[in-house]
Design an enzyme around this catalytic site. Structure first.
Site, PDB file in Angstrom:
ATOM      1  N   LYS A 146       0.860  -1.175   0.000  1.00  0.00           N
ATOM      2  CA  LYS A 146       0.000   0.000   0.000  1.00  0.00           C
ATOM      3  C   LYS A 146       0.896   1.224   0.000  1.00  0.00           C
ATOM      4  CE  LYS A 146      -3.534   2.432   2.555  1.00  0.00           C
ATOM      5  NZ  LYS A 146      -4.500   2.376   3.640  1.00  0.00           N
ATOM      6  N   LYS A 206      -2.100  -1.443  -3.955  1.00  0.00           N
ATOM      7  CA  LYS A 206      -2.978  -0.276  -3.880  1.00  0.00           C
ATOM      8  C   LYS A 206      -2.169   0.986  -3.933  1.00  0.00           C
ATOM      9  CE  LYS A 206      -5.982   1.867  -0.556  1.00  0.00           C
ATOM     10  NZ  LYS A 206      -6.514   1.829   0.765  1.00  0.00           N
TER      11      LYS A 206
HETATM   12  C1  PBG Z   1      -7.025   3.292   5.389  1.00  0.00           C
HETATM   13  C2  PBG Z   1      -7.491   3.235   3.971  1.00  0.00           C
HETATM   14  C3  PBG Z   1      -7.372   4.227   3.007  1.00  0.00           C
HETATM   15  C4  PBG Z   1      -7.958   3.727   1.836  1.00  0.00           C
HETATM   16  C5  PBG Z   1      -8.432   2.457   2.131  1.00  0.00           C
HETATM   17  N1  PBG Z   1      -8.117   2.156   3.452  1.00  0.00           N
HETATM   18  C6  PBG Z   1      -6.880   5.610   3.093  1.00  0.00           C
HETATM   19  C7  PBG Z   1      -5.548   5.976   3.477  1.00  0.00           C
HETATM   20  O1  PBG Z   1      -4.632   5.173   3.644  1.00  0.00           O
HETATM   21  O2  PBG Z   1      -5.365   7.184   3.634  1.00  0.00           O
HETATM   22  C8  PBG Z   1      -8.051   4.461   0.528  1.00  0.00           C
HETATM   23  C9  PBG Z   1      -9.068   3.971  -0.420  1.00  0.00           C
HETATM   24  C10 PBG Z   1      -9.364   4.891  -1.543  1.00  0.00           C
HETATM   25  O3  PBG Z   1      -8.714   5.933  -1.749  1.00  0.00           O
HETATM   26  O4  PBG Z   1     -10.305   4.567  -2.285  1.00  0.00           O
HETATM   27  N2  PBG Z   1      -7.980   2.745   6.277  1.00  0.00           N
END
Ligand code: PBG
Length: 330
Positions: free
Chosen positions: A202, A255
């Site tokens: 991520k 992601k």
């Molecule tokens: C954190 C989380 C995020 C997303 C999914 N889980 C945000 C972040 O890390 O700031 C982002 C998903 C998206 O942008 O569609 N719980």
């Protein structure tokens, strides 16, 4: 004698039926997972679903509107639903995240009962939607994220989500050791069959911008680059994936998706578990905004992005278009 080359790739492109026969990548409704937001209503008041301005077509659901939309998604044949909760009250330790009566746990119980036989019910497992500071973990006195204190919280959240009926928990906080901590907490609590989908790779991405409106979780100070990955790296993604598998992850995820298709491909080539990719809020917002201006053919672009993510090697894709595309494919 012909002077043209013998090999003529265009032969296989001549009719729609030939193109279909020759297609390497197909999209199926079951490859698509729908992220959904549920927000705790005002006590006593009657809540309505609230549109997310930066994500046209996406709403913060009430428990009732969530149930209805989840039914529609399951009827369209989506592979799963992943739930994010927005509690009415946030605090330093994100208490609502593992409260059995918290909004996510209530909504998970609704979903497990309503559509749990028809689709996979997943829970995003993180703290940022529940903490008043907006970070994904517990903070130390100097404001940095305390990895190991956070792991203990994640273990409890996993058990609460499993007890509420989640089939899959999806840790997205990028703490070291989070998958192992969650696996042992689940196993000790008798939830050995709950699946872990690890957000292994991520990235610290500006594409999450609209999500932070949707989940009301923008960090109050600093950013997430101390725990999320640097966009410059892809070897690091492989290290994270292998660590997570060693700790007991059943599926892994990359992601965002579109700016990281090389990472999706490397991960898909390296491992033999299902690989997911998350087409995040910013990817959705870009296409919707351009389409609203008449600058892109919305429906074709959506199909092209999803086909590209699958072609890069993702077995399934988390996308805010999951229900719409699934019904179009049926
Ligand atoms: C954190 C989380 C995020 C997303 C999914 N889980 C945000 C972040 O890390 O700031 C982002 C998903 C998206 O942008 O569609 N719980």
């Amino acid at each position: 004698m012909s002077t043209f080359p013998v090999s003529r790739p265009r032969r296989l492109r001549r009719t729609a039926a030939l193109r279909r026969l020759a297609a390497e990548t197909a999209l199926h409704p079951s490859d698509l997972v729908l992220p959904m937001f549920v927000k705790e209503g005002p006590t006593g008041g009657r809540a309505e679903p609230e549109p997310v301005p930066s994500m046209p077509g996406v709403v913060q659901h009430t428990r009732d509107s969530l149930r209805k939309a989840a039914h529609e998604a399951a009827d369209a044949g989506v592979g799963g639903i992943i739930l994010f909760g927005i509690p009415a009250v946030k605090d330093g330790r994100g208490s609502a995240a593992d409260d059995p009566d918290g909004i996510v746990q209530r909504a998970l119980r609704d979903l497990a009962a309503d559509v749990g036989d028809a689709t996979v019910v997943m829970a995003d497992l993180c703290l940022d939607e529940y903490t008043d500071h907006g970070h994904c973990g517990m903070l130390t006195a100097d404001g940095s994220v305390d990895n190991d204190a956070t792991l203990r919280r994640y273990g409890r959240i996993a058990v609460a989500q499993a007890e509420a009926g989640a089939h899959v928990v999806a840790p997205s906080g990028m703490m070291d050791g989070q998958v192992g901590a969650i696996r042992s907490a689940l196993d000790e609590a008798g939830h050995g069959s709950v699946v872990i989908l690890a957000y292994s790779a991520k990235y610290s991405s500006a594409f999450y911008g609209p999500f932070r409106d949707a989940a009301e979780c923008a960090p109050r100070f600093g950013d997430r680059s101390g725990y999320q990955q640097d966009p410059a790296n892809s070897d690091e993604a492989l290290r994270e994936v292998l660590l997570d598998l060693g700790e007991g992850a059943d599926m892994v995820m990359v992601k965002p998706a579109m700016a990281y298709l090389d990472v999706v491909r490397r991960v898909a080539d390296a491992v033999h578990v299902p690989v997911g990719a998350y087409q995040v809020s910013g990817e959705y917002a870009m296409v919707e905004a351009a389409a609203a201006n008449g600058w892109l053919d919305r429906d074709r672009v959506i199909m092209e992005t999803l086909t590209g993510i699958r072609r890069a090697g993702a077995d399934f894709v988390l996308t805010y278009w999951a229900a719409e595309v699934a019904s179009r494919l049926r």
